[in-house]
Design a protein around this motif. Sequence first.
Motif, PDB file in Angstrom:
ATOM      1  N   ALA A  32     -39.324  44.244 -45.999  1.00 38.95           N
ATOM      2  CA  ALA A  32     -40.719  44.086 -45.582  1.00 38.95           C
ATOM      3  C   ALA A  32     -41.002  42.645 -45.175  1.00 38.95           C
ATOM      4  CB  ALA A  32     -41.652  44.509 -46.713  1.00 38.95           C
ATOM      5  N   GLU A  33     -40.474  41.697 -45.924  1.00 34.10           N
ATOM      6  CA  GLU A  33     -40.695  40.288 -45.615  1.00 34.10           C
ATOM      7  C   GLU A  33     -39.998  39.900 -44.313  1.00 34.10           C
ATOM      8  OE1 GLU A  33     -42.070  36.515 -45.640  1.00 34.10           O
ATOM      9  OE2 GLU A  33     -42.680  38.140 -46.977  1.00 34.10           O
ATOM     10  N   LEU A  34     -38.792  40.398 -44.108  1.00 36.72           N
ATOM     11  CA  LEU A  34     -38.071  40.088 -42.873  1.00 36.72           C
ATOM     12  C   LEU A  34     -38.794  40.681 -41.665  1.00 36.72           C
ATOM     13  CD1 LEU A  34     -35.664  38.913 -41.376  1.00 36.72           C
ATOM     14  CD2 LEU A  34     -34.387  41.015 -41.910  1.00 36.72           C
ATOM     15  N   ALA A  35     -39.254  41.914 -41.769  1.00 38.03           N
ATOM     16  CA  ALA A  35     -39.987  42.548 -40.666  1.00 38.03           C
ATOM     17  C   ALA A  35     -41.258  41.767 -40.353  1.00 38.03           C
ATOM     18  CB  ALA A  35     -40.312  43.993 -41.008  1.00 38.03           C
ATOM     19  N   ARG A  36     -41.958  41.345 -41.399  1.00 33.54           N
ATOM     20  CA  ARG A  36     -43.190  40.576 -41.194  1.00 33.54           C
ATOM     21  C   ARG A  36     -42.892  39.273 -40.480  1.00 33.54           C
ATOM     22  NH1 ARG A  36     -45.459  36.332 -42.341  1.00 33.54           N
ATOM     23  NH2 ARG A  36     -43.723  35.643 -43.655  1.00 33.54           N
ATOM     24  N   TRP A  37     -41.839  38.573 -40.916  1.00 26.24           N
ATOM     25  CA  TRP A  37     -41.518  37.267 -40.334  1.00 26.24           C
ATOM     26  C   TRP A  37     -41.052  37.395 -38.880  1.00 26.24           C
ATOM     27  CZ3 TRP A  37     -36.994  34.553 -38.798  1.00 26.24           C
ATOM     28  CH2 TRP A  37     -37.193  33.187 -38.598  1.00 26.24           C
ATOM     29  N   LEU A  38     -40.224  38.391 -38.581  1.00 31.33           N
ATOM     30  CA  LEU A  38     -39.742  38.571 -37.214  1.00 31.33           C
ATOM     31  C   LEU A  38     -40.879  38.933 -36.258  1.00 31.33           C
ATOM     32  CD1 LEU A  38     -36.367  40.473 -37.782  1.00 31.33           C
ATOM     33  CD2 LEU A  38     -36.665  38.102 -37.042  1.00 31.33           C
ATOM     34  N   GLY A  39     -41.973  39.452 -36.787  1.00 39.72           N
ATOM     35  CA  GLY A  39     -43.119  39.783 -35.953  1.00 39.72           C
ATOM     36  C   GLY A  39     -44.204  38.732 -35.951  1.00 39.72           C
ATOM     37  N   SER A  40     -43.926  37.577 -36.552  1.00 37.93           N
ATOM     38  CA  SER A  40     -44.957  36.555 -36.723  1.00 37.93           C
ATOM     39  C   SER A  40     -44.926  35.509 -35.616  1.00 37.93           C
ATOM     40  CB  SER A  40     -44.768  35.846 -38.063  1.00 37.93           C
ATOM     41  OG  SER A  40     -43.606  35.033 -38.033  1.00 37.93           O
ATOM     42  N   ARG A  47     -28.120  42.597 -40.609  1.00 39.75           N
ATOM     43  CA  ARG A  47     -27.132  43.475 -41.243  1.00 39.75           C
ATOM     44  C   ARG A  47     -27.878  44.422 -42.174  1.00 39.75           C
ATOM     45  NH1 ARG A  47     -21.784  41.738 -44.686  1.00 39.75           N
ATOM     46  NH2 ARG A  47     -23.306  40.888 -46.175  1.00 39.75           N
ATOM     47  N   VAL A  48     -27.930  45.675 -41.782  1.00 46.61           N
ATOM     48  CA  VAL A  48     -28.591  46.698 -42.597  1.00 46.61           C
ATOM     49  C   VAL A  48     -27.604  47.219 -43.632  1.00 46.61           C
ATOM     50  CG1 VAL A  48     -30.209  47.364 -40.787  1.00 46.61           C
ATOM     51  CG2 VAL A  48     -27.973  48.481 -40.926  1.00 46.61           C
ATOM     52  N   THR A  85     -25.887  55.051 -47.502  1.00 46.49           N
ATOM     53  CA  THR A  85     -26.662  54.628 -48.660  1.00 46.49           C
ATOM     54  C   THR A  85     -28.107  55.098 -48.515  1.00 46.49           C
ATOM     55  OG1 THR A  85     -27.425  52.516 -47.743  1.00 46.49           O
ATOM     56  CG2 THR A  85     -25.233  52.551 -48.780  1.00 46.49           C
ATOM     57  N   PRO A  86     -28.856  55.138 -49.610  1.00 46.76           N
ATOM     58  CA  PRO A  86     -30.263  55.549 -49.519  1.00 46.76           C
ATOM     59  C   PRO A  86     -31.164  54.487 -48.905  1.00 46.76           C
ATOM     60  CG  PRO A  86     -29.705  54.977 -51.779  1.00 46.76           C
ATOM     61  CD  PRO A  86     -28.418  54.965 -51.010  1.00 46.76           C
ATOM     62  N   TYR A  87     -30.609  53.310 -48.593  1.00 45.46           N
ATOM     63  CA  TYR A  87     -31.416  52.213 -48.058  1.00 45.46           C
ATOM     64  C   TYR A  87     -31.416  52.161 -46.532  1.00 45.46           C
ATOM     65  CZ  TYR A  87     -30.106  50.885 -52.813  1.00 45.46           C
ATOM     66  OH  TYR A  87     -29.850  50.895 -54.156  1.00 45.46           O
ATOM     67  N   PHE A  88     -30.437  52.822 -45.910  1.00 45.06           N
ATOM     68  CA  PHE A  88     -30.230  52.690 -44.469  1.00 45.06           C
ATOM     69  C   PHE A  88     -31.454  53.127 -43.664  1.00 45.06           C
ATOM     70  CE2 PHE A  88     -28.636  54.729 -40.492  1.00 45.06           C
ATOM     71  CZ  PHE A  88     -28.199  53.584 -39.845  1.00 45.06           C
ATOM     72  N   ALA A  89     -31.977  54.308 -43.958  1.00 47.98           N
ATOM     73  CA  ALA A  89     -33.112  54.828 -43.192  1.00 47.98           C
ATOM     74  C   ALA A  89     -34.333  53.928 -43.340  1.00 47.98           C
ATOM     75  CB  ALA A  89     -33.440  56.251 -43.637  1.00 47.98           C
ATOM     76  N   ASP A  90     -34.575  53.420 -44.537  1.00 45.17           N
ATOM     77  CA  ASP A  90     -35.722  52.535 -44.750  1.00 45.17           C
ATOM     78  C   ASP A  90     -35.556  51.225 -43.996  1.00 45.17           C
ATOM     79  OD1 ASP A  90     -36.982  54.388 -46.345  1.00 45.17           O
ATOM     80  OD2 ASP A  90     -36.228  53.557 -48.223  1.00 45.17           O
ATOM     81  N   ASP A  91     -34.309  50.721 -43.944  1.00 47.89           N
ATOM     82  CA  ASP A  91     -34.055  49.493 -43.176  1.00 47.89           C
ATOM     83  C   ASP A  91     -34.421  49.692 -41.714  1.00 47.89           C
ATOM     84  OD1 ASP A  91     -33.075  48.265 -45.452  1.00 47.89           O
ATOM     85  OD2 ASP A  91     -30.965  48.495 -44.907  1.00 47.89           O
ATOM     86  N   ALA A 138     -38.205  50.038 -41.047  1.00 45.33           N
ATOM     87  CA  ALA A 138     -38.942  48.777 -41.158  1.00 45.33           C
ATOM     88  C   ALA A 138     -38.646  47.826 -40.016  1.00 45.33           C
ATOM     89  CB  ALA A 138     -38.615  48.106 -42.491  1.00 45.33           C
ATOM     90  N   LEU A 139     -37.427  47.880 -39.458  1.00 44.45           N
ATOM     91  CA  LEU A 139     -36.993  46.836 -38.533  1.00 44.45           C
ATOM     92  C   LEU A 139     -36.589  47.330 -37.155  1.00 44.45           C
ATOM     93  CD1 LEU A 139     -35.016  45.051 -41.300  1.00 44.45           C
ATOM     94  CD2 LEU A 139     -36.742  43.892 -39.932  1.00 44.45           C
ATOM     95  N   GLY A 140     -36.638  48.639 -36.925  1.00 49.59           N
ATOM     96  CA  GLY A 140     -36.143  49.183 -35.667  1.00 49.59           C
ATOM     97  C   GLY A 140     -36.833  48.637 -34.433  1.00 49.59           C
ATOM     98  N   ARG A 141     -38.082  48.216 -34.562  1.00 48.09           N
ATOM     99  CA  ARG A 141     -38.824  47.702 -33.399  1.00 48.09           C
ATOM    100  C   ARG A 141     -38.997  46.184 -33.439  1.00 48.09           C
ATOM    101  NH1 ARG A 141     -40.607  52.768 -34.453  1.00 48.09           N
ATOM    102  NH2 ARG A 141     -40.804  54.191 -32.663  1.00 48.09           N
ATOM    103  N   SER A 142     -38.285  45.533 -34.325  1.00 48.83           N
ATOM    104  CA  SER A 142     -38.346  44.069 -34.405  1.00 48.83           C
ATOM    105  C   SER A 142     -37.508  43.453 -33.291  1.00 48.83           C
ATOM    106  CB  SER A 142     -37.822  43.606 -35.774  1.00 48.83           C
ATOM    107  OG  SER A 142     -38.629  44.095 -36.827  1.00 48.83           O
ATOM    108  N   PRO A 143     -37.743  42.189 -32.967  1.00 49.59           N
ATOM    109  CA  PRO A 143     -36.978  41.516 -31.904  1.00 49.59           C
ATOM    110  C   PRO A 143     -35.572  41.155 -32.369  1.00 49.59           C
ATOM    111  CG  PRO A 143     -38.533  39.987 -32.898  1.00 49.59           C
ATOM    112  CD  PRO A 143     -38.818  41.331 -33.508  1.00 49.59           C
TER     113      PRO A 143
END
Length: 280
Positions: free
Chosen positions: A44-52, A69-70, A75-81, A84-89
């Motif tokens: 969440a913090e990385l997504a916020r920062w990349l969009g700031s 690096r996702v 793993t159960p974390y992959f989809a959430d990664d 959260a970040l699929g549309r980040s730069p």
Amino acid sequence: MKSKLFVPASRPELFDKAMASEADALSFDLEDAVAPPRKPAARAELARWLGSPAFQAAQAQHPKKIIVRVNASDTPYFADDLDALGRSPIDLLNLPKVESADALREAADHAATVGFEGELLVTVETPLALARAAELAAHPRVAGLQLGLADLFEPLGIDRYQPETLRAVMLALRLGAGSAGKYAMDAAYARVRDAEGFRAEAQLARSLGFLGKSCVHPSQIAIANDVFGFSAEEIDAAERIVAASQAQEGVGAFVLDGKMIDAPFVRRARDVLLAAGRAA
């Protein structure tokens, strides 16, 4: 990417410092560098920062290739990664622990469903993945393969720092990547106080045609940039080869400075100029 600095996504206080570094690329890590309980907050913090606006300003002042690096796709974390970040730069999505073309295709398709249709950097870090390096490199969205030595060697009890072993594995990865016209990135070097060891390993990787090396500490960046950079003499030689090939249009091979030059040498010269930021 002569140098690629890993940045833990759970350490936002390091983001601006990393952007101001001399690294060509930053690899924000949601996988090994982040403990499971901290993964939700880190992504969440990385997504916020990349969009700031702060990131946009830093990228304008110190342009970097941005990699994330996702977590591995099983793993159960992959989809959430990805959510959260699929549309980040992001320039490159780094997929770890991929072992088959089918798993790679599924991960790439999943990334596309959340809006990421960019290039992929695949980390080869198991014996099976190394054996299938050419298959992994053949995926059209894969830009290159990256070597992961800790996961590859430690479970098998293989000494991570033996030059003969490193050469064999590096060559196998480079040939696998090269079979599809893709690049290879070298692994990280955990002994952050061993500058000479880092340089020697980087020099070995460069001699085998690797594009650059991963860094886990800012002190390693300058060494990677030096080893994987091109001297004025190398750039001059490449420019002369390309110019001579253009002058010899229609001729398959020609002699330059007493050396026979044909298509593989011209292609390598063009690659050198592109990597050095020169028009080829």
